[in-house]
Write a protein that holds these residues in place. Structure first.
Motif, PDB file in Angstrom:
ATOM      1  N   GLU A 340     -19.924  42.525 -34.782  1.00 35.64           N
ATOM      2  CA  GLU A 340     -20.390  43.322 -33.644  1.00 35.64           C
ATOM      3  C   GLU A 340     -19.337  43.554 -32.575  1.00 35.64           C
ATOM      4  OE1 GLU A 340     -23.279  44.719 -33.726  1.00 35.64           O
ATOM      5  OE2 GLU A 340     -23.897  43.724 -35.581  1.00 35.64           O
ATOM      6  N   GLY A 341     -18.144  42.966 -32.721  1.00 34.35           N
ATOM      7  CA  GLY A 341     -17.137  43.142 -31.684  1.00 34.35           C
ATOM      8  C   GLY A 341     -15.991  42.159 -31.818  1.00 34.35           C
ATOM      9  N   VAL A 342     -15.437  41.722 -30.674  1.00 33.55           N
ATOM     10  CA  VAL A 342     -14.268  40.844 -30.685  1.00 33.55           C
ATOM     11  C   VAL A 342     -14.558  39.548 -29.930  1.00 33.55           C
ATOM     12  CG1 VAL A 342     -12.705  42.813 -30.809  1.00 33.55           C
ATOM     13  CG2 VAL A 342     -13.297  41.850 -28.572  1.00 33.55           C
ATOM     14  N   VAL A 343     -13.749  38.539 -30.233  1.00 32.37           N
ATOM     15  CA  VAL A 343     -13.856  37.235 -29.579  1.00 32.37           C
ATOM     16  C   VAL A 343     -12.517  36.915 -28.930  1.00 32.37           C
ATOM     17  CG1 VAL A 343     -14.347  34.781 -29.867  1.00 32.37           C
ATOM     18  CG2 VAL A 343     -15.508  36.460 -31.319  1.00 32.37           C
ATOM     19  N   THR A 344     -12.544  36.462 -27.683  1.00 35.11           N
ATOM     20  CA  THR A 344     -11.311  36.168 -26.962  1.00 35.11           C
ATOM     21  C   THR A 344     -10.939  34.696 -27.049  1.00 35.11           C
ATOM     22  OG1 THR A 344     -12.322  35.641 -24.829  1.00 35.11           O
ATOM     23  CG2 THR A 344     -11.954  37.975 -25.332  1.00 35.11           C
ATOM     24  N   GLU A 345      -9.768  34.390 -26.572  1.00 37.09           N
ATOM     25  CA  GLU A 345      -9.260  33.018 -26.584  1.00 37.09           C
ATOM     26  C   GLU A 345     -10.166  32.082 -25.795  1.00 37.09           C
ATOM     27  OE1 GLU A 345      -4.753  31.835 -26.665  1.00 37.09           O
ATOM     28  OE2 GLU A 345      -5.395  32.045 -24.573  1.00 37.09           O
ATOM     29  N   ALA A 346     -10.770  32.592 -24.735  1.00 37.82           N
ATOM     30  CA  ALA A 346     -11.665  31.778 -23.904  1.00 37.82           C
ATOM     31  C   ALA A 346     -13.078  31.701 -24.465  1.00 37.82           C
ATOM     32  CB  ALA A 346     -11.700  32.343 -22.489  1.00 37.82           C
ATOM     33  N   GLY A 347     -13.332  32.359 -25.588  1.00 48.32           N
ATOM     34  CA  GLY A 347     -14.649  32.320 -26.207  1.00 48.32           C
ATOM     35  C   GLY A 347     -15.562  33.463 -25.815  1.00 48.32           C
ATOM     36  N   ARG A 348     -15.090  34.382 -25.026  1.00 45.76           N
ATOM     37  CA  ARG A 348     -15.914  35.519 -24.620  1.00 45.76           C
ATOM     38  C   ARG A 348     -16.096  36.485 -25.793  1.00 45.76           C
ATOM     39  NH1 ARG A 348     -13.892  40.304 -20.481  1.00 45.76           N
ATOM     40  NH2 ARG A 348     -15.751  41.649 -20.680  1.00 45.76           N
ATOM     41  N   LYS A 349     -17.302  37.011 -25.942  1.00 46.86           N
ATOM     42  CA  LYS A 349     -17.581  37.990 -26.982  1.00 46.86           C
ATOM     43  C   LYS A 349     -17.824  39.357 -26.339  1.00 46.86           C
ATOM     44  CE  LYS A 349     -19.433  34.815 -30.440  1.00 46.86           C
ATOM     45  NZ  LYS A 349     -20.495  34.579 -31.458  1.00 46.86           N
ATOM     46  N   VAL A 350     -17.124  40.352 -26.852  1.00 40.21           N
ATOM     47  CA  VAL A 350     -17.228  41.708 -26.312  1.00 40.21           C
ATOM     48  C   VAL A 350     -17.757  42.629 -27.408  1.00 40.21           C
ATOM     49  CG1 VAL A 350     -16.011  43.631 -25.247  1.00 40.21           C
ATOM     50  CG2 VAL A 350     -15.297  41.282 -24.747  1.00 40.21           C
ATOM     51  N   LYS A 351     -18.935  43.191 -27.173  1.00 41.19           N
ATOM     52  CA  LYS A 351     -19.550  44.087 -28.148  1.00 41.19           C
ATOM     53  C   LYS A 351     -18.769  45.399 -28.218  1.00 41.19           C
ATOM     54  CE  LYS A 351     -23.900  46.526 -29.068  1.00 41.19           C
ATOM     55  NZ  LYS A 351     -23.260  47.849 -29.033  1.00 41.19           N
ATOM     56  N   ALA A 352     -18.693  45.965 -29.422  1.00 45.24           N
ATOM     57  CA  ALA A 352     -17.961  47.223 -29.581  1.00 45.24           C
ATOM     58  C   ALA A 352     -18.568  48.070 -30.691  1.00 45.24           C
ATOM     59  CB  ALA A 352     -16.492  46.942 -29.890  1.00 45.24           C
ATOM     60  N   ASP A 353     -18.676  49.364 -30.413  1.00 45.20           N
ATOM     61  CA  ASP A 353     -19.021  50.333 -31.460  1.00 45.20           C
ATOM     62  C   ASP A 353     -17.772  50.789 -32.190  1.00 45.20           C
ATOM     63  OD1 ASP A 353     -21.924  50.691 -30.917  1.00 45.20           O
ATOM     64  OD2 ASP A 353     -21.185  51.384 -28.971  1.00 45.20           O
ATOM     65  N   ALA A 354     -16.633  50.655 -31.521  1.00 46.40           N
ATOM     66  CA  ALA A 354     -15.353  51.045 -32.127  1.00 46.40           C
ATOM     67  C   ALA A 354     -14.232  50.204 -31.544  1.00 46.40           C
ATOM     68  CB  ALA A 354     -15.068  52.519 -31.901  1.00 46.40           C
ATOM     69  N   ILE A 355     -13.233  49.938 -32.371  1.00 45.45           N
ATOM     70  CA  ILE A 355     -12.019  49.230 -31.942  1.00 45.45           C
ATOM     71  C   ILE A 355     -10.835  50.150 -32.215  1.00 45.45           C
ATOM     72  CG2 ILE A 355     -10.515  47.249 -32.321  1.00 45.45           C
ATOM     73  CD1 ILE A 355     -12.973  45.680 -33.248  1.00 45.45           C
ATOM     74  N   VAL A 356     -10.093  50.454 -31.163  1.00 45.34           N
ATOM     75  CA  VAL A 356      -8.910  51.315 -31.294  1.00 45.34           C
ATOM     76  C   VAL A 356      -7.664  50.440 -31.207  1.00 45.34           C
ATOM     77  CG1 VAL A 356      -7.650  53.297 -30.417  1.00 45.34           C
ATOM     78  CG2 VAL A 356     -10.142  53.226 -30.209  1.00 45.34           C
ATOM     79  N   LEU A 357      -6.830  50.512 -32.227  1.00 43.48           N
ATOM     80  CA  LEU A 357      -5.590  49.737 -32.266  1.00 43.48           C
ATOM     81  C   LEU A 357      -4.441  50.566 -31.699  1.00 43.48           C
ATOM     82  CD1 LEU A 357      -5.997  48.447 -35.935  1.00 43.48           C
ATOM     83  CD2 LEU A 357      -6.655  47.247 -33.841  1.00 43.48           C
ATOM     84  N   ALA A 358      -3.957  50.144 -30.541  1.00 43.52           N
ATOM     85  CA  ALA A 358      -2.790  50.803 -29.938  1.00 43.52           C
ATOM     86  C   ALA A 358      -1.631  49.825 -30.009  1.00 43.52           C
ATOM     87  CB  ALA A 358      -3.086  51.205 -28.502  1.00 43.52           C
ATOM     88  N   THR A 359      -1.385  49.339 -31.222  1.00 46.19           N
ATOM     89  CA  THR A 359      -0.459  48.230 -31.446  1.00 46.19           C
ATOM     90  C   THR A 359       0.939  48.663 -31.875  1.00 46.19           C
ATOM     91  OG1 THR A 359      -1.443  48.051 -33.655  1.00 46.19           O
ATOM     92  CG2 THR A 359      -2.247  46.546 -31.975  1.00 46.19           C
ATOM     93  N   GLY A 360       1.220  49.947 -31.809  1.00 47.65           N
ATOM     94  CA  GLY A 360       2.562  50.397 -32.113  1.00 47.65           C
ATOM     95  C   GLY A 360       2.827  50.586 -33.593  1.00 47.65           C
TER      96      GLY A 360
END
Length: 590
Positions: A340-360
C-alpha cells in the motif's frame, strides 16, 4: 571485404543525429546507418516526457550551430518543442530513411584482417538479430540513457503504479491520488543519493499545484541542490523576426548566451574560485529563504560546495512547497516498499497510489548494455579494467586506444557543470570527422585518389591516451567535484571523476580543431606493420589540397581563355580552400 555501410551510429538522439547530418554536410555521403531503440529521433527529449519536462539551457544555445532556429517560443523551451526541433532537422537533411527504429546494438567486434566493425543489431519488436559490417562505429547513446533501477526492498510487492520519471506512465491519472516521490534508493546505498534533482523540481509543481492536483504528494529527498531563479519569458514576434531576418543576429545572441554561461567556470576552482562561490552561496540562501516555507529552508540549502552539483533552475518548486497537499521529507529515508505504500527508517508508513522514481541514471555503466570488442578481442570494459581500474576513460572523451575507427560521443569526461552539451558534442563531431577524413575519402575515388594517404583505420596511441587521462585526473582534483560531496560524476569504486571536463569549454573547442596529429596512428588493411603517424597522413592531405587548387586553376583557365591567369588562380584557390575547409570540417560552432 565489402561493407554494408561506411558508418554505423548507435543512437539517433542529439549527438547521433548531429553526427549523421555533418557526414552529409561535410562529405556528401549517404553511406551511414543509425540504430535507435525508440520510435523517433531526439534521444532523451523523445523518451523523457514527464509533466513539466524542459531544458535548463537557453533554447538559442541548446541547438545546433548549423541549424539555428529563429522560431523558439521562449528562452527555456519545453520537451515537446525541443523534440520537434530535432525531428525537423532530421527531416531537413533526410536522415530518417537511414534510421532503424526499435533496434539496439547488441555487440560490436573489430576485425583486424578486414579493418571493419562487425555489428549485431537486434530488432526489439521481433527479437531478430541482423549482422551489419561498417568501416566506422560511433557510439552516441549518451550517459543518461539507462534509468537507475529501484534498489529499495519490496518494490515488486507494491500494488499501485511504480515508474521512473524518465519512463513516465501516462496511463496514470494522478488527480486526487496520493503520490510518493523517491529521489534516492536507501540509506544503505549512499552512492545512489540524488537529492532534489532537476526532474522532480519540474514535475512536482505540476502534480501539486497544476490544473489537476494530487490529493497529497510526499517527496523524500536527502540531499539539497542549489536552486536559483529562472528568468524565463516568451519571445515576442518582433524578436523572432529580428533573429530570422537580421544578418548575424542569432550568432551574436548565441555568443552572448555562451559568454554568460562560460564565465561560471571560474567558480569551480577550489582555490581561486572561493569568493565567487561564497557570493553565489549567499545568493542561493537568500533566494530559498524568500521563496520557500521557513520549515524547509535548512533542508533546501546544501551543505556541499556550490558547483559540486549542477545548479537547478527553479520552475515553481519552492513555491509549491507552500501547498497543503505537498510534504518534503529530508530526514527520514524510505527503507522499504509494501503493498500500500512505503515505510521509512523511523517506522512511518506513507500510503501511495503511485511511486515515482526520480533516482537518476546509471551513469557509471557507460555504453551499457552494448558489448564492444577491439583489437585481439579485448572488451571495452576489460580494457578500462586494465588501464583505470574499471573507470571509463577516453582521449578527449572520444577515442580509446586499441579500438580503431571507434568514437564515443558524450563519452567520459565530456560533461560540463555550466554549459550546453550540444556545444561539447559538436566539438567532438568536428574532431572525429577531421580524424576520419582520410578514411572516408577513400570511399569516394577521384583522379587524385592515388596521391591521398591509403589509410583504412585510425586510433589514438596508448601513450597519448594515458597522458590525457593523467592530465584530466590531476586537474580534476583541484576542482569542486573533488571537494568531498557525493555526486554522480565520481566512479563508485575508484573515486575518479569520469564525467566532468576540467577546463573552460573554449579550451575543449580549441583541442577539437587543433588536433595533435602525433597522438594518432593510421593503419592500412592487410598491412598490420605499416602504421603511419597522424601528422604524416595530414601532410599528404594538405599536399593534395594544394594540387587541387592548382588543378582547379588550370581547368578554369582552359574553360575561360579570356581570363587573366592571376584572377583565375585567385578564384580557383578560393574555391579549393572552401573545399578543403569542408573536408577537414569547419572550426566555428557559434
Amino acid at each position: 571485404m565489402s561493407v554494408d555501410t561506411d558508418v554505423l551510429v548507435a543512437g539517433a538522439g542529439m549527438s547521433g543525429l548531429g553526427f549523421a547530418i555533418q557526414l552529409v554536410r561535410k562529405f556528401g555521403t549517404q553511406s551511414f546507418e543509425l540504430i535507435e531503440k525508440a520510435d523517433d529521433v531526439g534521444g532523451t527529449w523523445n523518451i523523457n516526457s514527464y509533466p513539466g519536462c524542459g531544458c535548463d539551457v537557453p533554447s538559442h544555445f541548446y541547438s545546433y550551430s548549423f541549424a539555428l532556429n529563429p522560431h523558439w517560443s521562449r528562452k527555456y523551451s519545453m520537451q515537446s518543442e525541443i523534440q520537434a526541433y530535432f525531428r525537423s532537422v532530421a527531416d531537413k537533411y533526410n536522415i530518417i530513411p537511414h534510421i532503424r527504429f526499435h533496434s539496439t546494438v547488441e555487440k560490436a567486434t573489430w576485425e583486424e584482417e578486414s579493418s571493419t566493425w562487425l555489428i549485431l543489431v537486434k530488432d526489439t519488436r521481433t527479437g531478430v538479430i541482423q549482422q551489419r559490417r561498417s568501416k566506422v562505429f560511433i557510439s552516441a547513446v549518451g550517459a543518461l540513457s539507462v534509468p537507475k533501477a529501484c534498489e529499495i526492498p519490496g518494490s515488486e510487492d507494491f500494488k499501485g503504479h511504480i515508474f521512473h520519471s524518465a519512463r513516465w506512465d501516462h496511463g496514470f491519472e494522478w488527480e486526487g491520488k496520493d503520490v510518493v516521490v523517491l529521489e534516492r534508493s536507501t540509506s544503505s546505498f549512499p552512492s545512489s543519493i540524488q537529492g532534489n534533482g532537476c526532474s522532480a523540481t519540474q514535475f512536482v509543481p505540476i502534480l501539486t499545484t497544476g490544473s489537476r492536483p494530487v490529493h497529497h504528494l510526499t517527496q523524500f529527498a536527502r540531499q539539497a541542490q542549489f536552486l536559483s531563479a529562472r528568468t524565463d519569458f516568451a519571445y515576442s514576434s518582433s524578436f523572432k523576426s529580428l533573429m530570422r531576418y537580421v544578418p548575424l543576429a542569432m550568432r551574436l545572441y548565441r555568443a552572448k548566451l555562451y559568454a554568460d554561461m562560460e564565465r561560471d567556470f571560474a567558480g569551480f576552482d577550489i582555490a581561486t574560485g572561493a569568493s565567487i562561490r561564497e557570493g553565489l552561496k549567499q545568493e542561493n540562501r537568500a533566494y530559498v529563504e524568500r521563496m520557500a516555507p521557513e520549515r524547509y529552508v535548512e533542508a533546501l540549502v546544501p551543505r556541499t560546495m556550490i558547483g559540486c552539483k549542477r545548479k537547478v533552475l527553479d520552475t515553481g518548486y519552492l513555491a509549491c512547497l507552500h501547498s497543503e497537499n505537498m510534504e518534503l521529507v529530508a530526514d527520514d529515508p524510505v527503507v522499504g516498499i509494501e503493498e500500500e505504500g512505503v515505510v521509512t527508517e523511523a517506522g512511518r508508513k506513507v500510503k501511495a497510489d503511485a511511486i515515482v522514481l526520480a533516482t537518476g541514471f546509471a551513469t557509471h555503466q557507460m555504453l551499457f548494455p552494448m558489448e564492444i570488442r577491439g583489437k585481439e578481442g579485448v572488451s571495452l570494459n576489460d580494457h578500462w579494467e586494465k588501464v583505470s581500474a574499471g573507470a571509463p576513460s577516453a582521449y578527449l572523451g572520444t577515442c580509446v586506444p586499441s579500438f580503431p575507427n571507434f568514437f564515443i560521443l558524450m563519452g567520459p569526461n565530456t560533461v560540463t557543470g555550466h554549459l550546453s552539451v550540444i556545444f561539447t558534442v559538436e566539438c567532438q563531431i568536428n574532431f572525429t570527422l577531421r580524424l576520419l577524413a582520410p578514411i572516408l575519402r577513400s570511399s569516394r575515388p577521384s583522379l587524385l585518389s592515388p596521391l591521398l594517404p591509403s589509410s583504412s583505420n585510425v586510433a589514438v596511441s596508448t601513450q597519448a591516451a594515458r597522458h590525457d587521462s593523467d592530465w584530466l585526473q590531476s586537474r580534476l582534483t583541484k576542482l569542486v567535484w573533488s571537494s568531498g560531496c557525493s555526486n554522480w560524476a565520481l566512479h563508485p569504486e575508484t573515486g575518479q571523476n569520469i564525467m566532468m571536463y576540467p577546463d573552460w569549454q573554449y579550451m575543449f573547442w580549441l583541442r577539437s580543431i587543433w588536433v595533435r596529429w602525433g597522438d594518432f596512428e593510421y593503419g592500412v588493411v592487410g598491412k598490420e606493420k605499416e602504421v603511419k603517424r597522424g601528422q604524416d597522413v595530414m601532410k599528404r592531405v594538405g599536399m593534395v589540397g594544394g594540387l587541387t587548387a592548382i588543378a582547379a586553376a588550370v581547368a578554369m583557365m582552359l574553360a575561360e581563355g579570356n581570363s587573366t591567369l592571376g584572377s583565375v588562380i585567385s578564384d580557383a584557390t578560393g574555391k579549393a580552400n572552401e573545399a578543403t575547409s569542408s573536408l577537414i570540417s569547419r572550426r566555428w560552432i557559434f
